[in-house]
Scaffold this active site. Structure first.
Site, PDB file in Angstrom:
ATOM      1  N   LYS A   1      -2.418 -10.272  -7.399  1.00  0.00           N
ATOM      2  CA  LYS A   1      -3.715 -10.681  -6.848  1.00  0.00           C
ATOM      3  C   LYS A   1      -4.860  -9.885  -7.483  1.00  0.00           C
ATOM      4  CE  LYS A   1      -5.263  -8.970  -2.937  1.00  0.00           C
ATOM      5  NZ  LYS A   1      -5.460  -8.530  -1.558  1.00  0.00           N
TER       6      LYS A   1
ATOM      7  N   LYS B   1       0.834  -1.213   0.000  1.00  0.00           N
ATOM      8  CA  LYS B   1       0.000   0.000   0.000  1.00  0.00           C
ATOM      9  C   LYS B   1       0.863   1.256   0.000  1.00  0.00           C
ATOM     10  CE  LYS B   1      -4.259  -2.018   1.643  1.00  0.00           C
ATOM     11  NZ  LYS B   1      -5.181  -2.257   2.737  1.00  0.00           N
TER      12      LYS B   1
ATOM     13  N   LYS C   1     -10.067  -5.332  -5.751  1.00  0.00           N
ATOM     14  CA  LYS C   1     -11.178  -4.406  -6.012  1.00  0.00           C
ATOM     15  C   LYS C   1     -10.688  -3.092  -6.585  1.00  0.00           C
ATOM     16  CE  LYS C   1     -13.545  -5.770  -1.824  1.00  0.00           C
ATOM     17  NZ  LYS C   1     -13.367  -5.551  -0.395  1.00  0.00           N
TER      18      LYS C   1
HETATM   19  P1  TYM Z   1     -10.661  -8.000   1.962  1.00  0.00           P
HETATM   20  O1  TYM Z   1     -11.848  -7.134   2.144  1.00  0.00           O
HETATM   21  O2  TYM Z   1      -9.562  -7.537   1.086  1.00  0.00           O
HETATM   22  O3  TYM Z   1     -11.117  -9.410   1.415  1.00  0.00           O
HETATM   23  C1  TYM Z   1     -12.143 -10.183   2.022  1.00  0.00           C
HETATM   24  C2  TYM Z   1     -11.785 -11.659   1.936  1.00  0.00           C
HETATM   25  O4  TYM Z   1     -11.542 -12.000   0.556  1.00  0.00           O
HETATM   26  C3  TYM Z   1     -10.267 -12.633   0.427  1.00  0.00           C
HETATM   27  N1  TYM Z   1      -9.679 -12.238  -0.874  1.00  0.00           N
HETATM   28  C4  TYM Z   1      -9.238 -13.100  -1.789  1.00  0.00           C
HETATM   29  N2  TYM Z   1      -9.180 -14.445  -1.820  1.00  0.00           N
HETATM   30  C5  TYM Z   1      -8.679 -15.025  -2.927  1.00  0.00           C
HETATM   31  N3  TYM Z   1      -8.214 -14.336  -4.001  1.00  0.00           N
HETATM   32  C6  TYM Z   1      -8.239 -12.986  -4.020  1.00  0.00           C
HETATM   33  N4  TYM Z   1      -7.816 -12.325  -5.078  1.00  0.00           N
HETATM   34  C7  TYM Z   1      -8.770 -12.301  -2.876  1.00  0.00           C
HETATM   35  N5  TYM Z   1      -8.962 -10.993  -2.564  1.00  0.00           N
HETATM   36  C8  TYM Z   1      -9.502 -10.983  -1.323  1.00  0.00           C
HETATM   37  C9  TYM Z   1      -9.441 -12.094   1.586  1.00  0.00           C
HETATM   38  O5  TYM Z   1      -8.404 -12.975   1.913  1.00  0.00           O
HETATM   39  C10 TYM Z   1     -10.483 -11.996   2.678  1.00  0.00           C
HETATM   40  O6  TYM Z   1     -10.632 -13.234   3.322  1.00  0.00           O
HETATM   41  N6  TYM Z   1      -7.990  -7.460   6.135  1.00  0.00           N
HETATM   42  C11 TYM Z   1      -9.155  -8.096   5.575  1.00  0.00           C
HETATM   43  C12 TYM Z   1     -10.449  -7.733   6.257  1.00  0.00           C
HETATM   44  C13 TYM Z   1     -10.473  -8.024   7.730  1.00  0.00           C
HETATM   45  C14 TYM Z   1     -10.553  -9.318   8.303  1.00  0.00           C
HETATM   46  C15 TYM Z   1     -10.637  -9.087   9.702  1.00  0.00           C
HETATM   47  C16 TYM Z   1     -10.553 -10.616   7.791  1.00  0.00           C
HETATM   48  C17 TYM Z   1     -10.504  -7.111   8.711  1.00  0.00           C
HETATM   49  N7  TYM Z   1     -10.610  -7.736   9.918  1.00  0.00           N
HETATM   50  C18 TYM Z   1     -10.724 -10.150  10.607  1.00  0.00           C
HETATM   51  C19 TYM Z   1     -10.653 -11.675   8.691  1.00  0.00           C
HETATM   52  C20 TYM Z   1     -10.729 -11.437  10.085  1.00  0.00           C
HETATM   53  C21 TYM Z   1      -9.274  -7.641   4.124  1.00  0.00           C
HETATM   54  O7  TYM Z   1      -8.806  -6.616   3.731  1.00  0.00           O
HETATM   55  O8  TYM Z   1     -10.079  -8.435   3.377  1.00  0.00           O
END
Ligand code: TYM
Length: 356
Positions: free
Chosen positions: A220, A115, A223
């Site tokens: 990866k 980031k 969004k």
């Molecule tokens: P976020 O919002 O980026 O993504 C949500 C979930 O989607 C998974 N993910 C993916 N899996 C496979 N391939 C991809 N290209 C891909 N992009 C996203 C992420 O691994 C995630 O499981 N930090 C976290 C949000 C968070 C969180 C938490 C997760 C905040 N607190 C506590 C678990 C527990 C995040 O940014 O996810």
């Protein structure tokens, strides 16, 4: 909350629509965990403000996110879905945890460094930072204007998990390092103040754990990718899905095979596998003698077919915002009960005087 059922906690950020990466790597698997577990599925709006955002968009996206969760098969009767900022305790626990988190551990987080690179680019500093191997030994804030929330992000994430004493956290592979920090913090707190937190286990699916960009399969799928053809969103219409998949970057070889040196092809097979629940080997077998055109066209049809009911459910749900708000209210109430319980315990162990 039943005391003996395992607790599942996981979250996603409401920063725009969910992608098929979010779906295959995470949300699709949450739906399979509803039976026999106590589930908390958060929408982490407090994490979403660590990057540039518009308040009105965030509000809209948060409601849309819960509709997408439900449309993906998360039944509100079986899971507590809540907005992070509706529950007191996440930020408070993050503060306590931050006091046992070495700064260096946060500066070494891969997502933080990524980031920083992105922000460096948007601030016109890209060429100073890119390719600089010694970046982790430097204070990145010396060259790029970074908000400290971005650095603290993984501590807030650890608080999200530990506040619910989660047994398992279903996530995609990109969250593995954050989960590792969370486990370390739980152990550190337990050692320092006596047993308090369960040390949560990550649950990372075998297929779909890392869906890559359709335009640069070494990165990866995300969004926020500026290339709109790189990311498939759950709510993309069939024409757009077809267009994005047909124009996915691959290579000049002809046959369909499993090969690590062909990341574009591997990604398409991986997406196929996660949507169809077939193994990559059997997919390769069924495309024997065929080429990219066939694979892409069949994959597009499969994705369109699988997303159709999700999209229909989503559009119906969005017609009834009062229902979505009621789901969130109920979810936050259940989450708050658990959060207060845990926070009280943590404050006591930390030596804070009891509130009379
Ligand atoms: P976020 O919002 O980026 O993504 C949500 C979930 O989607 C998974 N993910 C993916 N899996 C496979 N391939 C991809 N290209 C891909 N992009 C996203 C992420 O691994 C995630 O499981 N930090 C976290 C949000 C968070 C969180 C938490 C997760 C905040 N607190 C506590 C678990 C527990 C995040 O940014 O996810």
């Amino acid at each position: 909350m039943s005391e003996n059922k395992p607790v599942i906690l996981t979250c996603a950020q409401p920063t725009g629509g969910l992608t098929i990466g979010n779906y295959l790597g995470a949300i699709k698997n949450w739906a399979d965990m509803l039976e026999g577990n106590t589930c908390f599925f958060g929408i982490v709006d407090m994490h979403a403000i660590t990057v540039d955002y518009t308040p009105a968009e965030l509000r809209k996206n948060s409601l849309s996110c819960v509709a997408q969760y439900i449309a993906c098969g998360i039944e509100p009767e079986k899971a507590n879905m809540f907005i992070q900022s509706h529950v007191t305790g996440h930020a408070e626990l993050a503060w306590v945890l931050s006091c046992i988190t070495p700064l260096g551990e946060l500066q070494r987080m891969t997502q933080f460094k990524d980031k920083v690179q992105v922000q460096a680019k948007t601030q016109g500093l890209g060429s100073n930072i890119e390719g600089d191997d010694s970046i982790e030994n430097q204070d990145p804030t010396s060259r790029v204007s970074i908000n400290s929330g971005l650095l603290m992000y993984p501590v807030l994430m650890a608080a999200d998990i530990l506040l619910y004493n989660a047994d398992a956290v279903p996530v995609g592979a990109d969250q593995k390092q954050h989960l590792e920090l969370c486990r370390n913090l739980a152990q550190r707190f337990n050692q320092r103040y006596s047993d308090t937190f369960k040390v949560p286990e990550p649950f990372i699916p075998k297929f779909g754990q890392r869906i890559m960009s359709l335009q640069d399969p070494t990165r990866k799928m995300s969004k926020s990718d500026p290339n709109k053809n790189a990311t498939l969103f759950l709510l993309d219409d069939p024409k757009l899905i077809k267009k994005k998949i047909m124009s996915a970057v691959t290579d000049s070889a002809r046959d369909i095979e499993l090969s690590e040196s062909r990341p574009g092809l591997s990604n398409l097979i991986n997406i196929y596998s996660a949507f169809s629940d077939q193994t990559p080997e059997s997919i390769v077998q069924s495309f024997k003698g065929k080429g990219y055109g066939d694979l892409k066209s069949d994959l597009a049809d499969l994705v369109i077919e699988k997303l159709k009911p999700v999209q229909e459910r989503y559009h119906n749900l969005m017609k009834d915002p009062a229902y979505l708000e009621a789901v969130l209210k109920e979810g936050a109430e259940a989450a708050q009960k658990q959060a207060f319980k845990m926070l009280r315990k943590v404050y006591k162990k930390s030596g804070f005087l009891n509130r009379s």
